[in-house]
Design a protein around this motif. Structure first.
Motif, short mmCIF file in Angstrom:
data_model
loop_
_atom_site.label_atom_id
_atom_site.label_comp_id
_atom_site.label_asym_id
_atom_site.label_seq_id
_atom_site.Cartn_x
_atom_site.Cartn_y
_atom_site.Cartn_z
N ALA A 195 0.86 -1.18 0.00
CA ALA A 195 0.00 0.00 0.00
C ALA A 195 0.89 1.23 0.00
CB ALA A 195 -0.91 0.00 1.22
N VAL A 196 0.47 2.27 -0.72
CA VAL A 196 1.26 3.49 -0.86
C VAL A 196 0.53 4.64 -0.18
CG1 VAL A 196 2.28 5.13 -2.50
CG2 VAL A 196 2.26 2.68 -3.03
N THR A 197 1.26 5.39 0.63
CA THR A 197 0.69 6.55 1.32
C THR A 197 1.58 7.76 1.12
OG1 THR A 197 1.81 6.09 3.42
CG2 THR A 197 -0.34 5.05 3.08
N PHE A 198 0.96 8.94 1.18
CA PHE A 198 1.69 10.21 1.06
C PHE A 198 1.36 11.09 2.25
CE2 PHE A 198 1.58 8.66 -3.24
CZ PHE A 198 2.76 9.10 -3.82
N ARG A 222 -1.81 2.37 -11.86
CA ARG A 222 -3.03 1.90 -11.19
C ARG A 222 -2.77 1.66 -9.69
NH1 ARG A 222 -5.53 -2.31 -15.75
NH2 ARG A 222 -5.65 -0.77 -17.44
N VAL A 223 -2.22 2.67 -9.07
CA VAL A 223 -1.87 2.58 -7.65
C VAL A 223 -2.86 3.40 -6.83
CG1 VAL A 223 -0.11 3.05 -5.90
CG2 VAL A 223 0.57 2.26 -8.19
N PRO A 224 -3.64 2.77 -5.94
CA PRO A 224 -4.47 3.54 -5.01
C PRO A 224 -3.59 4.12 -3.91
CG PRO A 224 -4.67 1.20 -4.53
CD PRO A 224 -3.77 1.31 -5.74
N VAL A 234 2.26 -7.76 4.03
CA VAL A 234 1.93 -6.63 3.16
C VAL A 234 2.72 -5.41 3.66
CG1 VAL A 234 0.11 -5.10 2.33
CG2 VAL A 234 -0.38 -7.53 2.73
N GLN A 235 3.39 -4.74 2.76
CA GLN A 235 4.18 -3.57 3.14
C GLN A 235 3.36 -2.29 2.94
OE1 GLN A 235 6.96 -4.10 4.58
NE2 GLN A 235 7.65 -6.11 3.84
N THR A 236 3.64 -1.29 3.78
CA THR A 236 3.03 0.04 3.62
C THR A 236 4.14 1.07 3.51
OG1 THR A 236 1.03 -0.56 4.84
CG2 THR A 236 1.52 1.77 4.64
N LEU A 237 4.16 1.76 2.40
CA LEU A 237 5.21 2.72 2.08
C LEU A 237 4.78 4.13 2.47
CD1 LEU A 237 7.91 3.43 0.53
CD2 LEU A 237 6.46 3.64 -1.52
N LEU A 238 5.67 4.84 3.16
CA LEU A 238 5.42 6.23 3.54
C LEU A 238 6.25 7.14 2.64
CD1 LEU A 238 5.46 7.68 7.19
CD2 LEU A 238 6.34 8.95 5.24
N LEU A 239 5.56 7.97 1.86
CA LEU A 239 6.19 8.98 1.01
C LEU A 239 5.65 10.35 1.40
CD1 LEU A 239 5.82 7.20 -2.47
CD2 LEU A 239 7.89 7.30 -1.06
N HIS A 240 6.22 11.39 0.79
CA HIS A 240 5.72 12.75 0.99
C HIS A 240 5.39 13.37 -0.37
CE1 HIS A 240 7.86 12.04 4.79
NE2 HIS A 240 7.03 12.93 5.31
N ALA A 241 4.48 14.32 -0.35
CA ALA A 241 4.09 15.03 -1.57
C ALA A 241 5.15 16.09 -1.85
CB ALA A 241 2.72 15.66 -1.40
N ARG A 284 2.31 -6.03 -6.20
CA ARG A 284 1.08 -5.44 -6.71
C ARG A 284 0.62 -4.43 -5.66
NH1 ARG A 284 -3.86 -7.47 -4.72
NH2 ARG A 284 -3.60 -9.14 -3.19
N PHE A 285 -0.08 -3.42 -6.11
CA PHE A 285 -0.43 -2.30 -5.24
C PHE A 285 -1.90 -2.38 -4.85
CE2 PHE A 285 3.02 -1.01 -8.08
CZ PHE A 285 4.00 -0.74 -7.13
N VAL A 286 -2.14 -2.24 -3.55
CA VAL A 286 -3.48 -2.42 -3.01
C VAL A 286 -3.88 -1.21 -2.18
CG1 VAL A 286 -3.23 -4.93 -2.96
CG2 VAL A 286 -2.64 -3.60 -0.92
N THR A 287 -5.15 -1.15 -1.83
CA THR A 287 -5.63 -0.08 -0.97
C THR A 287 -5.09 -0.26 0.45
OG1 THR A 287 -7.61 -1.27 -0.27
CG2 THR A 287 -7.77 0.05 -2.30
N LEU A 288 -5.09 0.82 1.20
CA LEU A 288 -4.69 0.72 2.60
C LEU A 288 -5.67 -0.16 3.37
CD1 LEU A 288 -2.70 1.58 4.78
CD2 LEU A 288 -4.04 3.68 5.09
N ASP A 289 -6.95 -0.13 3.00
CA ASP A 289 -7.93 -1.02 3.63
C ASP A 289 -7.48 -2.48 3.50
OD1 ASP A 289 -9.50 1.13 4.24
OD2 ASP A 289 -11.05 0.73 2.77
N GLU A 290 -7.05 -2.85 2.30
CA GLU A 290 -6.62 -4.24 2.08
C GLU A 290 -5.34 -4.53 2.85
OE1 GLU A 290 -5.47 -7.32 -1.57
OE2 GLU A 290 -6.62 -5.49 -2.00
N ALA A 291 -4.41 -3.60 2.87
CA ALA A 291 -3.17 -3.81 3.62
C ALA A 291 -3.47 -4.02 5.10
CB ALA A 291 -2.24 -2.62 3.43
N MET A 292 -4.38 -3.22 5.64
CA MET A 292 -4.69 -3.30 7.06
C MET A 292 -5.43 -4.59 7.43
SD MET A 292 -3.61 -0.48 8.72
CE MET A 292 -4.73 0.03 10.02
N SER A 293 -5.90 -5.32 6.42
CA SER A 293 -6.56 -6.60 6.70
C SER A 293 -5.56 -7.73 6.89
CB SER A 293 -7.53 -6.95 5.57
OG SER A 293 -6.83 -7.29 4.38
#
Length: 314
Positions: free
Chosen positions: A28-31, A63-65, A228-235, A256-265
């Motif tokens: 999952a990708v986050t900013f 196609r990355v949420p 499942v990994q969660t990546l922290l980026l900045h804008a 493959r890239f998934v929603t944070l909802d899916e990662a948190m599951s």
């Protein structure tokens, strides 16, 4: 058959096999720090508009949420409020989720519980309005600097406060120090020093993969498998210019890239974080400590010294 043709076919077969044998991985990708992280540029808005447009373009192509965490205090600039809110609207229009990163990005270590609660409440006003059309959706919160509480009482009080307001605290398992690379990168762009800008882009991408490799190696020591990994980026600018290649490199590693909802599951994310600290380590470290384990993180990479020196010259 010509020997050269046979060799070419064999090499292509080996390459295809290597790609096929990449283990399936999920991310999952986050900013953070929306709408944009300025780093000394003379004009905020045009740079923010460029970076936002480019980041969203690349996310769409791959196609990355994403969940993007907002500091609403950054919206309050004379003559630019509407234009800055429009930057957030672009994320919503692109199908992304806006999360709460507090109003002014304060250090929870330096605030009382009540002061931090006020920051959370002030930090959701515009974001929640922009997300009206997306309801129902999961509310996510990320602590600035991922400082989750330097005492047990503060940590638990804010966790309970967030839960009561419907928020989930957002973990991260990969953090690539992009804010450190970005300072030197923006300076190089302003100075029209393309050689230094390229050196920083290359070092940044290599460091991102090194950090990812470490997360891939350490998570099985904690959970018995790659999680499942969660990546922290900045804008920011370096991500606007490197995201395309970064996501391509992740895909080559089998992600493959998934929603944070899916990662948190992922069951790993159900592990309660009981770690109390003044710093903001990744959740892999927190979960390891919370499970009472002693796993060595000595190989967790650090940015190159020359990059850190550029950052300190800001």
């Amino acid at each position: 058959m010509n020997l050269k043709i046979l060799i070419t076919i064999l090499l292509l077969s080996l390459s295809a096999t290597a790609q096929t044998n990449q283990p399936p991985r999920t991310m999952a990708v986050t900013f953070d720090d929306l709408p944009y992280v300025a780093a000394g540029q003379p004009q905020y808005l045009p740079n923010a508009q460029r970076a936002t447009k480019e980041i969203l373009r690349i996310l769409r192509i791959h196609r990355v949420p994403a969940v993007a965490f907002v500091n609403e205090g950054k919206l309050q600039a004379r003559g630019e409020v509407d234009a800055r809110i429009a930057l957030l609207q672009q994320w919503v229009d692109a199908g992304m989720i806006l999360g709460n990163h507090t109003y002014s990005h304060p250090d929870f270590n330096a605030l009382t519980i009540e002061q931090f609660q006020d920051e959370i409440i002030k930090g959701e006003v515009i974001t929640r309005r922009l997300m009206q059309s997306r309801q129902p959706y999961q509310l996510y919160f990320r602590h600035p600097m991922t400082h989750t509480g330097d005492t047990q009482a503060k940590k638990e009080a804010i966790e309970n406060f967030l839960a009561a307001r419907g928020y989930k605290v957002t973990p991260h398992t990969i953090e690539n120090s992009d804010f450190i690379f970005n300072v030197g990168y923006v300076r190089a762009l302003c100075n029209k020093d393309e050689a230094m800008a390229k050196r920083l882009r290359d070092a940044y991408l290599d460091f991102t993969i090194a950090s990812t490799q470490f997360a891939e190696l350490i998570s099985p020591q904690i959970f018995g498998r790659e999680i499942v990994q969660t990546l922290l980026l900045h804008a920011n600018d370096i991500n606007a210019d490197c995201l395309d290649e970064m996501l391509g490199r992740f895909a080559a590693r089998g992600y493959r890239f998934v929603t944070l909802d899916e990662a948190m599951s992922d069951p790993a994310y159900k592990t309660k974080d009981t770690c109390v600290s003044r710093s903001g380590p990744t959740w892999l470290w927190r979960w390891m400590k919370s499970k009472g384990m002693q796993v060595s993180f000595k190989d967790d990479p650090e940015p190159p010294n020359w990059v850190t020196d550029l950052y300190r010259q800001r």
